[in-house]
Design a protein around this motif. Structure first.
Motif, PDB file in Angstrom:
ATOM      1  N   SER A  99      -7.297   4.490  -2.720  1.00 18.78           N
ATOM      2  CA  SER A  99      -7.028   3.773  -1.474  1.00 18.78           C
ATOM      3  C   SER A  99      -5.526   3.528  -1.348  1.00 18.78           C
ATOM      4  O   SER A  99      -4.741   4.065  -2.137  1.00 18.78           O
ATOM      5  N   PHE A 100      -5.155   2.672  -0.413  1.00 21.45           N
ATOM      6  CA  PHE A 100      -3.750   2.324  -0.262  1.00 21.45           C
ATOM      7  C   PHE A 100      -3.312   1.470  -1.466  1.00 21.45           C
ATOM      8  O   PHE A 100      -4.141   0.851  -2.141  1.00 21.45           O
ATOM      9  N   PRO A 101      -2.023   1.465  -1.780  1.00 25.17           N
ATOM     10  CA  PRO A 101      -1.543   0.856  -3.027  1.00 25.17           C
ATOM     11  C   PRO A 101      -1.919  -0.602  -3.237  1.00 25.17           C
ATOM     12  O   PRO A 101      -2.231  -1.004  -4.362  1.00 25.17           O
ATOM     13  N   GLU A 102      -1.910  -1.402  -2.190  1.00 22.89           N
ATOM     14  CA  GLU A 102      -2.211  -2.821  -2.364  1.00 22.89           C
ATOM     15  C   GLU A 102      -3.646  -3.028  -2.846  1.00 22.89           C
ATOM     16  O   GLU A 102      -3.928  -4.002  -3.543  1.00 22.89           O
ATOM     17  N   TRP A 103      -4.553  -2.132  -2.469  1.00 23.00           N
ATOM     18  CA  TRP A 103      -5.948  -2.239  -2.898  1.00 23.00           C
ATOM     19  C   TRP A 103      -6.146  -1.553  -4.244  1.00 23.00           C
ATOM     20  O   TRP A 103      -6.668  -2.141  -5.185  1.00 23.00           O
ATOM     21  N   ALA A 104      -5.709  -0.314  -4.334  1.00 23.02           N
ATOM     22  CA  ALA A 104      -5.942   0.449  -5.568  1.00 23.02           C
ATOM     23  C   ALA A 104      -5.172  -0.111  -6.757  1.00 23.02           C
ATOM     24  O   ALA A 104      -5.569   0.112  -7.905  1.00 23.02           O
ATOM     25  N   GLY A 105      -4.118  -0.854  -6.500  1.00 22.54           N
ATOM     26  CA  GLY A 105      -3.315  -1.389  -7.586  1.00 22.54           C
ATOM     27  C   GLY A 105      -3.578  -2.845  -7.919  1.00 22.54           C
ATOM     28  O   GLY A 105      -2.937  -3.394  -8.809  1.00 22.54           O
TER      29      GLY A 105
END
Length: 136
Positions: A99-105
């Motif tokens: 997903s986008f970085p804020e979610w996947a990270g």
């Protein structure tokens, strides 16, 4: 990534996705509409099968995961910003996410989004617009 709904009941999902403890059995009706197209906001694996996070027909402000077997992929392209993450909570509770970085990270992002935490909601609004632009 865009998918088209091809089924919306538990009768049509893989055996691995049947999870009575989560309220998913063969009689489950998922709030998605056959032949409708949905934007995918994240992809994860659960019980060895793919699940897509989509904004379903219940009209929540956050995407909900659905078994991938309910859909066919009509556009498999992913936004350039997406990354792969892997969350390990316990030995039996771990999963990958794309997903986008804020979610996947950040393993707490989704919980904060569902709780309507302001920063998470603002991030999702911004990323949703970005993802939907890529599909348009």
């Amino acid at each position: 990534m865009m998918v088209r709904c091809v089924a919306n009941t538990g009768a049509s999902i893989q055996e691995a996705n049947i999870a009575p403890e989560m309220g998913i059995d063969r009689s489950t009706e998922f709030p998605v509409t056959i032949d409708r197209e949905y934007v995918v906001f994240a992809v994860t694996m659960f019980r060895g099968t793919a699940w897509y996070y989509v904004l379903d027909d219940d009209r929540r402000r956050w995407p909900i995961w659905k078994p991938a077997s309910l859909f066919e992929v009509i556009d498999g392209s992913l936004p350039d910003s997406w990354i792969f993450g892997y969350f390990r909570f316990t030995h039996d509770d771990q999963y990958p996410i794309l997903s986008f970085p804020e979610w996947a990270g950040d393993h707490s992002f989704y919980e904060r989004l569902v709780d309507d935490e302001r920063e998470a909601a603002e991030i999702f609004v911004r990323r949703r617009a970005e993802i939907e632009r890529c599909q348009g």
